[in-house]
Design an enzyme around this catalytic site. Structure first.
Site, mmCIF file in Angstrom:
data_model
loop_
_atom_site.group_PDB
_atom_site.id
_atom_site.type_symbol
_atom_site.label_atom_id
_atom_site.label_comp_id
_atom_site.label_asym_id
_atom_site.label_seq_id
_atom_site.Cartn_x
_atom_site.Cartn_y
_atom_site.Cartn_z
ATOM 1 N N GLU A 220 0.829 -1.212 0.000
ATOM 2 C CA GLU A 220 0.000 0.000 0.000
ATOM 3 C C GLU A 220 0.859 1.255 0.000
ATOM 4 O O GLU A 220 1.623 1.476 0.941
ATOM 5 C CB GLU A 220 -0.911 0.025 1.227
ATOM 6 C CG GLU A 220 -1.793 1.262 1.303
ATOM 7 C CD GLU A 220 -2.613 1.346 2.572
ATOM 8 O OE1 GLU A 220 -3.629 2.068 2.587
ATOM 9 O OE2 GLU A 220 -2.240 0.698 3.579
ATOM 10 N N GLU B 18 -11.637 2.843 6.106
ATOM 11 C CA GLU B 18 -10.487 3.106 6.974
ATOM 12 C C GLU B 18 -10.390 4.611 7.222
ATOM 13 O O GLU B 18 -9.484 5.286 6.760
ATOM 14 C CB GLU B 18 -9.188 2.575 6.352
ATOM 15 C CG GLU B 18 -8.037 2.546 7.357
ATOM 16 C CD GLU B 18 -6.712 2.130 6.757
ATOM 17 O OE1 GLU B 18 -5.926 1.477 7.446
ATOM 18 O OE2 GLU B 18 -6.464 2.469 5.577
#
Length: 253
Positions: free
Chosen positions: A134, A231
């Site tokens: 990520e 998130e």
């Protein structure tokens, strides 16, 4: 629209098994977490079985205080591989499909070499599980090795493993690169998980620079069927921040 609660941020004031139950009560379709290692895997597995929610993924450990992953740190191969082994074992115990291998604070060719080698090891050890990487923005994580999707593509080309995928966090991508809609479409074959939060404040995905009513439509158009990870930072009681869920589902139902 299927949604996953990231329990690193949502209901973070509760023990992980209780947070899983809260996510079920709130109507989420899945859960994901950051670093669950201090909680016995049997307790997490029991909560997942009770609720019927799948655990989508977890992260490798950050390392020592002040670190943010080990995989791209030259000279730390043994620790980085141990962190991968630990995360994969925990994922196996709770049935998590993905492990996010965190790169850490590093730069330069030696860091890239270390990251590629650790990812190659992780992909070999993962079996039928997916390894995720990520890019993180340089405002929240200054000095983090992996910062853009372009850089991630180059890393993935070097590793050349079918179970290595991109975690596409719309929040991080917006802050570093923008053009989120086109990037989602172009990178779709490489994406293993999508996450959302408002930019630039990382709040609920219903305000800010990104038009999430449009993002939902893009995901629908390109055929994204897996749960999308929420998130975001709730800034208080998570249960008071969930009105965006109905709007997101309404845009695509």
């Amino acid at each position: 629209m299927r949604l996953s609660a990231n329990l690193g941020f949502l209901w973070a004031d509760r023990p992980l098994p209780m947070a899983i139950r809260a996510a079920k009560s709130a109507g989420f379709d899945a859960v994901e977490c950051h670093w669950p290692f201090d909680v016995p895997a049997s307790e997490v597995a029991a909560a997942l079985t009770e609720t019927g929610l799948p655990m989508l993924g977890l992260n490798t450990r950050r390392g020592q205080p002040g670190e943010n992953g080990l995989a791209a740190l030259p000279g730390r191969t043994t620790e980085a591989r141990a962190a991968v082994d630990e995360a994969l074992a925990y994922a196996d115990a709770i049935g998590a499909a993905n492990v996010h291998v965190m790169a850490g604070f590093a730069a330069g060719p030696e860091a890239e070499k270390a990251f590629v080698e650790t990812l190659g090891y992780a992909c070999e050890q993962a079996g039928d599980r997916t390894i995720l990487i990520e890019p993180l923005n340089h405002y929240d994580a200054p000095g983090y090795f992996l910062q853009t999707t372009t850089q991630a593509e180059a890393i993935m080309d070097q590793v050349s493993a079918p179970n290595l995928k991109l975690m596409f966090d719309c929040y991080h991508v917006q802050l570093m690169e923008g053009d989120v809609s086109n990037r989602l479409e172009r990178l779709l074959p490489l994406i293993g998980h999508v996450q959302v939060a408002a930019a630039p404040d990382r709040g609920t995905p219903d305000h800010g620079e990104l038009c999430y009513s449009h993002i939902w439509q893009v995901l629908d158009r390109i055929g994204w069927a897996a749960p999308v990870g929420a998130e975001y930072k709730p800034g208080g009681d998570t249960d008071l921040t969930l009105s965006w869920m109905a709007a997101a589902r309404g845009d695509r139902d």
